[in-house]
Design an enzyme around this catalytic site. Sequence first.
Site, PDB file in Angstrom:
ATOM      1  N   SER A 158     -39.316 -81.994  -2.800  1.00  0.00           N
ATOM      2  CA  SER A 158     -40.025 -80.877  -3.420  1.00  0.00           C
ATOM      3  C   SER A 158     -40.099 -79.701  -2.438  1.00  0.00           C
ATOM      4  O   SER A 158     -39.063 -79.214  -1.991  1.00  0.00           O
ATOM      5  CB  SER A 158     -41.408 -81.336  -3.880  1.00  0.00           C
ATOM      6  OG  SER A 158     -42.007 -80.388  -4.718  1.00  0.00           O
TER       7      SER A 158
ATOM      8  N   ASP B 207     -38.163 -83.229 -14.848  1.00  0.00           N
ATOM      9  CA  ASP B 207     -39.082 -82.704 -13.838  1.00  0.00           C
ATOM     10  C   ASP B 207     -39.666 -81.364 -14.287  1.00  0.00           C
ATOM     11  O   ASP B 207     -38.931 -80.400 -14.487  1.00  0.00           O
ATOM     12  CB  ASP B 207     -38.324 -82.523 -12.518  1.00  0.00           C
ATOM     13  CG  ASP B 207     -39.235 -82.208 -11.344  1.00  0.00           C
ATOM     14  OD1 ASP B 207     -40.387 -81.794 -11.563  1.00  0.00           O
ATOM     15  OD2 ASP B 207     -38.775 -82.366 -10.195  1.00  0.00           O
TER      16      ASP B 207
ATOM     17  N   HIS C 125     -40.689 -85.514 -11.552  1.00  0.00           N
ATOM     18  CA  HIS C 125     -40.794 -85.101 -10.161  1.00  0.00           C
ATOM     19  C   HIS C 125     -40.994 -86.273  -9.208  1.00  0.00           C
ATOM     20  O   HIS C 125     -40.511 -86.246  -8.069  1.00  0.00           O
ATOM     21  CB  HIS C 125     -41.961 -84.114 -10.018  1.00  0.00           C
ATOM     22  CG  HIS C 125     -41.917 -83.300  -8.771  1.00  0.00           C
ATOM     23  ND1 HIS C 125     -40.919 -82.391  -8.522  1.00  0.00           N
ATOM     24  CD2 HIS C 125     -42.752 -83.244  -7.698  1.00  0.00           C
ATOM     25  CE1 HIS C 125     -41.142 -81.804  -7.358  1.00  0.00           C
ATOM     26  NE2 HIS C 125     -42.238 -82.317  -6.826  1.00  0.00           N
TER      27      HIS C 125
END
Length: 654
Positions: free
Chosen positions: A509, A594, A629
Site C-alpha cells: 500500500s 481493492d 486490499h
Amino acid sequence: MKTQKSKNICKSENDYLEETLQHLNPLREKLFQEMKGRIREVDSSVPEKNGGFLYYTRTEANKQYPIFCRKKDIPNAAEEILLDQNILAEGHEFCSVSAFNLSPDQTKLAYSVDLEGSEVYTIHIKDLVNNIDLPEQMSGVHGSVYFQIGVEWANDSETLFYLGLDSSHRACQLFRHKLGTDPAKDTLIYFEEDDTFSLSLLKSRSEKYILTHHYNTMSHEMRFLPADQPEAELQIFQPRLAGLEYYAAHLGDSFYIVTNENSQNFKLMKTPVTATEKENWQEIIGNREDTLLEHVDAFENYIVLHERKGGLKQLRISKPDGHSEVRHVSFPDPTYEVIVDVNPEFHTNLLRLRYSSLTTPFSTVDFHMDSGEWELKKEYQVPGGYDKSQYAVEYIHATAADGRKIPISLAYKKGLKKDGQNPTLLYGYGAYGASSDAAFNLSLFSLLDRGFVFAIAHVRGGSEMGRSWYDEGRLFNKKNSFTDFIACAEHLIQEGFTSPEKLAGTGGSAGGLLVGASMVMRPELFKAVVCKVPFVDVITSMSDPSIPLTTLEYDQWGNPDNKDEYDYMLSYSPYDNLREVEYPHLLLSTGFNDPRVAYWEPAKFLARLRDKKNDDNLALLQTNFSAGHAGASGRYDYLKENVLDFAFLIDRLT
C-alpha cells in the site's frame, strides 16, 4: 474501471508469472508445508469475560476461518457457537467479518460480512436465544477488513447505529435502526458534508455514550448521545477547527481527552460531561518532548495511556487523576509489538494485552493494574519445536542525510557472519503516522532459517519517534520517507549484514510507494523488490476525487489542484519517474476488488517499467481476483501469498 479487457490482461499476467516461475513450484510447495506446519490448526483464544459469559474464538483443522463461541461463566458450561465464519464463506473465495457486536443484554449479535474484498459490508442480526438470523439486513455499509468495527448498540438492546457509504466509499452517514423495522426506513441521524472528512463510530467502555469521530488527516471532531436515549439528538463535543485533533473517552462525570492543542506530542485533558467545549478542558498531563501520547483507555478505577518513546510503544497506567499509583508496563524484548485488546469490561483491574516480538510468539497477557503483575495467560506454541534462543533480535539506528537517527528492528539466526553475503529483506511503511512495530510472523522463519536477515525500517511518515516523525514524512517532506529507507539499506550494507546483490525491499500500500520510490531513486541498491497493493501512480489517483480515499488524503500527499503540491508529488511518484536504467527483479501484487489502491496502479506501473528498463530482470504481476486490499482472507490462502513472495526472494537472492 473494471472491464473484461482489463481482467483478461491481469489473467494473462498471472499466466505469465506462473510460467516464468514454474521452476519454483517444488520450493513453493515446500514453503507452504513449512508455514502450514507452524500453524496450530486446532486452537482457541483465551476467553474474555463480558457480562455473564466468556467469549472466545477457535479454529479447526483444514478450515480457513475462526468459529466465534461463548460459554456461560460457570463451571462446566456448554459451548454456544455464535458464528461459524467457515459456513458464511461457503461458495465464496473471500470472506471478511468486520462488525461483531453483542447487544447489552447479550441476546443478539450484530455482525457484518464482505464476500468480495471491496470493504462494502452487509449487517446481519442474529437472535441468540432462538439461534436464527432476523430478516432485516443493512447493506452497503462501512466496515473494515482489519478491525471489528461498524455497529454499536444502544442500551435498550433494540436499537443499533451504523455507518453508510457514499459513491467513493467514504463513511459519511450515521443511521439508526430499530429491530423489527424496515432498514430502508432507517433514520439518517447525521450526514458528513465535508468530503475531506470521514466518520467512525464507537461506544464508550462505560456504556454511557454512543460517540462519532469525524476526522481527516489533520483535524478531528466528536459528537455523542446518551446510550440510554437512542433517539436523543447528537451533540457536538468540540466544533472542528483546522489543525485541532482530539479523542475523548468517558469516565464518571468526565471525559478524558487526548489533544494536540498547542502540544505537538499531544497532552491529556479532562472536562465535565456537561461542558465539553475546549475552553472547559483542564490539563492533567502536558506535552512532553520525548513522549508521544497516542490514545487513552478509561476503566472504572484506572486510565491507560498509550504512549510512544524512543520508537517503542509504552503503556502508562494510573488512577483517574493521572498521577496516583502510576505504573509503566515493562516489556522483555528490545523491540516488540503490544496491542491493548478489546477489554469490554469497565469494572475490572485487568488489562488484557496481546504481546509479541520478532522472536517471541503471540502472547495473551492479563496485566493487573492494581498490583503490576504480568500474568501470562497463553503463549502461542509453535508446532515443530520452535526454539527462540536460536535467533537474535537487534534494535539499531541508521543515520539519514539530514542527521536524523532512523530506528531499525532486525532479526536473524544466531551465528550469522557479517560478511555482506546474507540475503536480507528490508520492510517499511512510513505513512499516516502509523508505526511499524516488530510483531511475530510465523512465515518469516522460512527466511531466517535459510540465512536471511529481516529488518524493519522505521522511517519518517510513521510516528515511532513522535509527532514530528510523522510531519517530517508527509506533504512537502514526503521524500524523507524514501531517503530514510535508502539510509537504512545503506546502513545494513555498511555494517556487513548484506550487499546490494543480496538485498531486497518490500512494502504494501503506502509502503509499496515507499519501496517503489526508493527503487526508482536508487535501483542499484536492491537486487529484488516485492510491492504489494502498491500506491505507485500518485498523480493519477490524487487527481480523481471520485475514487476512495482521495479527498480524505490531501493533507497526507497533497492536492494536485495546488501547483506546488502537484509538482512535488510528480517529483517522486514512482510511475512518473521511471527512467531508462536497470531495475531490480520486481514482483507486484494486487487485489482486483481493492477499494483503496486500484488494481490498475501496479498494472500501469509494470507496463511502463517494462518499456523503460534496460535489463532482463523479472518484472511480474500477480492479481487475486477474489480479494481486495488485504489479500486472501482464509488462513491457508493467505499463506500461499507469502509463499509466492518468499519463493521469489529465495530464488533471486540465494
